[in-house]
Structures are given as C-alpha cells and as structure tokens.
Design a protein around this motif. Sequence first.
Motif, short mmCIF file in Angstrom:
data_model
loop_
_atom_site.label_atom_id
_atom_site.label_comp_id
_atom_site.label_asym_id
_atom_site.label_seq_id
_atom_site.Cartn_x
_atom_site.Cartn_y
_atom_site.Cartn_z
N SER A 324 0.83 -1.21 0.00
CA SER A 324 0.00 0.00 0.00
C SER A 324 0.86 1.25 0.00
O SER A 324 0.39 2.32 0.38
CB SER A 324 -0.92 0.00 1.23
OG SER A 324 -1.81 -1.08 1.19
N GLY A 325 2.08 1.13 -0.43
CA GLY A 325 3.00 2.27 -0.50
C GLY A 325 4.42 1.78 -0.38
O GLY A 325 4.68 0.63 0.01
N TYR A 329 2.46 4.98 3.43
CA TYR A 329 1.14 4.70 2.87
C TYR A 329 0.77 5.74 1.81
O TYR A 329 1.13 6.91 1.91
CB TYR A 329 0.08 4.71 3.96
CG TYR A 329 -0.07 3.41 4.70
CD1 TYR A 329 -0.83 2.38 4.19
CD2 TYR A 329 0.57 3.20 5.92
CE1 TYR A 329 -0.98 1.17 4.86
CE2 TYR A 329 0.44 2.00 6.61
CZ TYR A 329 -0.34 0.99 6.07
OH TYR A 329 -0.47 -0.21 6.73
N VAL A 330 0.03 5.28 0.82
CA VAL A 330 -0.51 6.16 -0.22
C VAL A 330 -1.99 6.33 0.05
O VAL A 330 -2.71 5.35 0.32
CB VAL A 330 -0.27 5.57 -1.62
CG1 VAL A 330 -0.91 6.44 -2.69
CG2 VAL A 330 1.22 5.42 -1.87
N GLY A 430 3.49 1.19 4.37
CA GLY A 430 2.78 0.50 3.30
C GLY A 430 3.51 -0.70 2.76
O GLY A 430 2.90 -1.56 2.12
N GLN A 483 6.77 10.66 4.26
CA GLN A 483 6.11 9.37 4.11
C GLN A 483 5.12 9.18 5.25
O GLN A 483 5.41 9.47 6.41
CB GLN A 483 7.14 8.24 4.12
CG GLN A 483 8.21 8.36 3.04
CD GLN A 483 7.64 8.22 1.64
OE1 GLN A 483 6.84 7.33 1.37
NE2 GLN A 483 8.05 9.10 0.75
#
Length: 547
Positions: A324-325, A329-330, A430, A483
């Motif tokens: 998920s990144g 995380y994105v 992520g 991030q």
Amino acid sequence: PVDTRDATQARLRSLPAPITDVSRLCVCDLLVAQCDTNCCCDPDCSAQDFGLFTACSVPVVTGDSRLCSQKAAVYSLDVEANPPERIFKLIDQVNPSIFCIHATNYKQALYLKSPEIPTAENFDQLLDKFGGATFSAELDSWNLDTDAQNPPDANETSRYEYGVPVQTEDAFLRLPSPVVSSWCSDANPAGFLVNQATKCIRSVSVEKCDSVQALSMLFYINSSILASVFQVNITVQSIAVQSLNGTRSLVSSSDVLRLPMVLDELCINAVLGVNYHITYTDTGEIIGAAAAFVLGAISKEALSIEQSFEISFTQENTQPVPLSGNPGYVVGLPVRAGFQPQGYPFPAAFLFAALALSSNKHRQLTILQSTSSQDCLAAQGARAPVLFGYNMISGCKLRITAAMQCQPLAQTLLDVLKGQSFPEYVASFGNSQAQDVLDWVPITQLHISEQMISGTLQSSCQIPVSLGIEVKWTKYGSLVNPQARIVNVTATITTSTLKQLASGRERIIPITSSVVFTDISSPAEPSYKAWPTINIKLPFDFFYPFV
C-alpha cells in the motif's frame, strides 16, 4: 610452456632490485635533478634549499602500511636554527592490527609487470589460468593440463544474489529509467530482488515508429534469462490496449505478438508500459519470467510519449503480498493488518488477515459495509476495505424481538462489527514485511458502555452497538518527500445495556461502524528555533572597554 616459464624467471632476475629502504624513498620528488619546494626527502635539495623551506610536505615516509613492523623516515624542520635546518630520523614503526603482514615473501609483487597480451598462440593458456572463479599468480602454480581442471559448477553460476543484475544471453534484463533528465535510458539493469517502478519520456516519430526497438514488444522479451542448465524465456502474461482517450481493454489472446505499425497516421501497438514478474527459488535460481504489456496508439502530433516500467519478484510456492505504498502509505490504498499466529510465544512473525472474514481473498483491512436492506443479520458477510486517509462510516439496523436470546445476539453483532478474525497488528508502513517485527503496530482494544436502552427481552443484557477505529499517523522522513506512517490504532467497542422487552413487542436499534484518520505530525518549525540556547553568565568585563 617450460621455455616460457624459464624466460619469465630470467627476465625477473634481470630487473633492477626494488627500493625498499625508506631513507631512499621520496614520493614528493617530482623534478629531475632539481629541488622540489618543501620536499624534505628530495636528495637534490641542499642545506641552502632547506633554509628556504616553510614546512615538510611529506613528514613521514613508510613502506607498506600493512606490515607488522617496519622502518619509517621522519622529516622535520628546525625553525629556531638560523638558517632553518632539516632534521632526519629513522624510527621503528609497529602496526597494532592483528591482521598485519609479517613478511613480504612474494618478490614478484615488488615489480610492475606488463600484462601478457592474448594472442592466437597463448589464448588457451590464459583461459585455463584466468578463466576460473579463482586463480593464483604464482608461476609454479600454472596448470597447463586442461584435462585436469574441473569446470565450475553450473548451479553456482545460476544463483543470483540481492542486487546483482539479472543476466540475459546478450547482456542483462533492461528496465529503462530516467538518468540525468526525464528521457529514457535503456542501460539500466534490473537487479535481483529489487522491486522497481520507473517512468520516463521517449521521443517518437509516427513515420518511423515501426523501426524504433523500444516501442516493440520484442525488445523486452527476445532475450532469455540465464539460469542453471537451461535458459528462462520471458513469456507474455497479458496485453492491454490503451486508446487515445486513456481507456484500456484486455486482449483475450496474448499468444500473438502485436508489433508497432503505421495505420491512418497513427502508430498502433506501441509499448507504453511493461510489468515484469520474476519467479525464483529459495536458493536464488530464476525459474520463471513473465511480462505484462500496455500497448497504445500514438498520434502524429505527439513528439514524445511517457513509458512506465515495473519489475517484481516472487518466491515459488508463495503468494505475493500487495503493498500500500513504498515505504509510506498512499492515500486511497488499503490499510494492511495482521495477527500473531497461534503457537508463537513472541511476535516473531505476522500473518496478513482481514479485519473481518478470514475468507476475504484480498486480505485487506475492512469494516462493515452498508447494504440496501440495512439488515444487520443479513449484512454479516458484506465488508468494505479501509482506505488510508479516508474517514468512513457505515451501519445497519437490528430488529429485536422478545424471542431472541441475548448471548447469541451479542456474539452475532460482534461478528458483524469486528469480523470473525480481528487482527492484532497494523503495518506501520505501506511496505512493511511480516518478518520485520518492529514495523507492526499493536491494535489497542477498548470497551465502553452507553446508557441503558429500554425494551429488550432480558434484564442486564449487554450487546455491542458500535465499533470506532481511530488511526493516528504522522509524516515520517524528509519535509521534501514525507512518508505516511501509522503510529497508533485504537478500536473501541461500545456496548449498551438493554431492559426487558414485553412479549409481542419489537424494537429497532442502529448499529454503526466508523474509521477516523488523525494526523499527529508536529508542524515544521523555522530553522532559527532549532538553534541551541546557551544559558551562561559572561564575566562583568567581557565587553571591556565597550559598553
């Protein structure tokens, strides 16, 4: 061969003796028959020259610094003398390292030997000497018997290590990427176990698109990957065709190559993206390679296109874990969660799970999904993925009658809210891996009770009515490219105490589930606030004679 060895030894005996006396060595003596300025070891300098020196540019001259014990020449200037004089001392220098060299018994290392140029006559001899994984430079260790040499193990040459370029029969597996500018460079090799994703710009011309190799599928699959006793061919996994407006459609058959060609002032079947997927064993052998292509059309007005490339590695008999990144995380991608397997006394590993049913094939963090019927008992299997950065709320309605039992009803509602396998940990990044224990954040579970709700069948019956998940995250790393990192997760179950319901009556209670993301990053402070503060008292006459 015997004559060659004798001639080499005779040539070594005819060479001048090497200079190992440090008193005769001088690394700053650059001018021939002239005194080099400030070079105290220059034999061409006289006492008058030393009187003009300001310092010794090379104060200590030693031989090999790896020797355990050796002589050292120390040079200095006596500036109090008139004129200044050079002082020379020869001292014994001891190397305190336990890995020092006791004696230099390899005399050939004291000479600079010219390398032997390969010819038609000595090529086989040089190949036998230097073609293996290891070789010796000693003349007596030359083995000219080719039948006695054992070829290297083929399996050893096929095993890759992390970061080593994936070799093909012509060079290496290419993963085009921008180097200095945003333009594509085809000289970027794909490293083993290094997942990469790149985007770059490539100049195109519709009239010549069929002759540009980088626009053809063959450019990316025509070379086989070097493996053990066989070569691994790159197969075509899928082909997606992208139109000029950006929509994509999957081609039913990927067995037929689609080469770029000019049609109605358009260049069709041009490669816009390639996604490599490499399968390897636990010993580092590559056993499979596949490529997924995105082909598209290029209009004659376009002078350049953007190409995207990606490569991923998966060990055989394992399932790839979606990220998920990387690393943070994105926004919009699922939050990854897991639980500690039974039998582990300590959190040595985590298994990915859903925040609901264990049958969730996507293994994503999920919550209760609202349905059109709004019936909690019918919505027990409907789940919605929790997407990072998105606050969510969902719910259903529970119809309670006098015939319902309290404990089975409470367990059913708990399964509706939490799911059958509620995780214990959430990935902080992520791309957190299961073996990285410190990259997983434990979920704190709380239970609170609301006021009493009238109208149930039994007195003092506790049923869960809501689940609230709060995810606290922070910006981690550089301010230029922060991030997203999850630092705390709290799951709160709210229960209500219901009174006894009269016979023949019923009541509807809302059941809710929500997720809230909270950014707890500290605001960036000006740089001057980060300067240290010195709390000292200066002397009363510090600024004298100024006030």
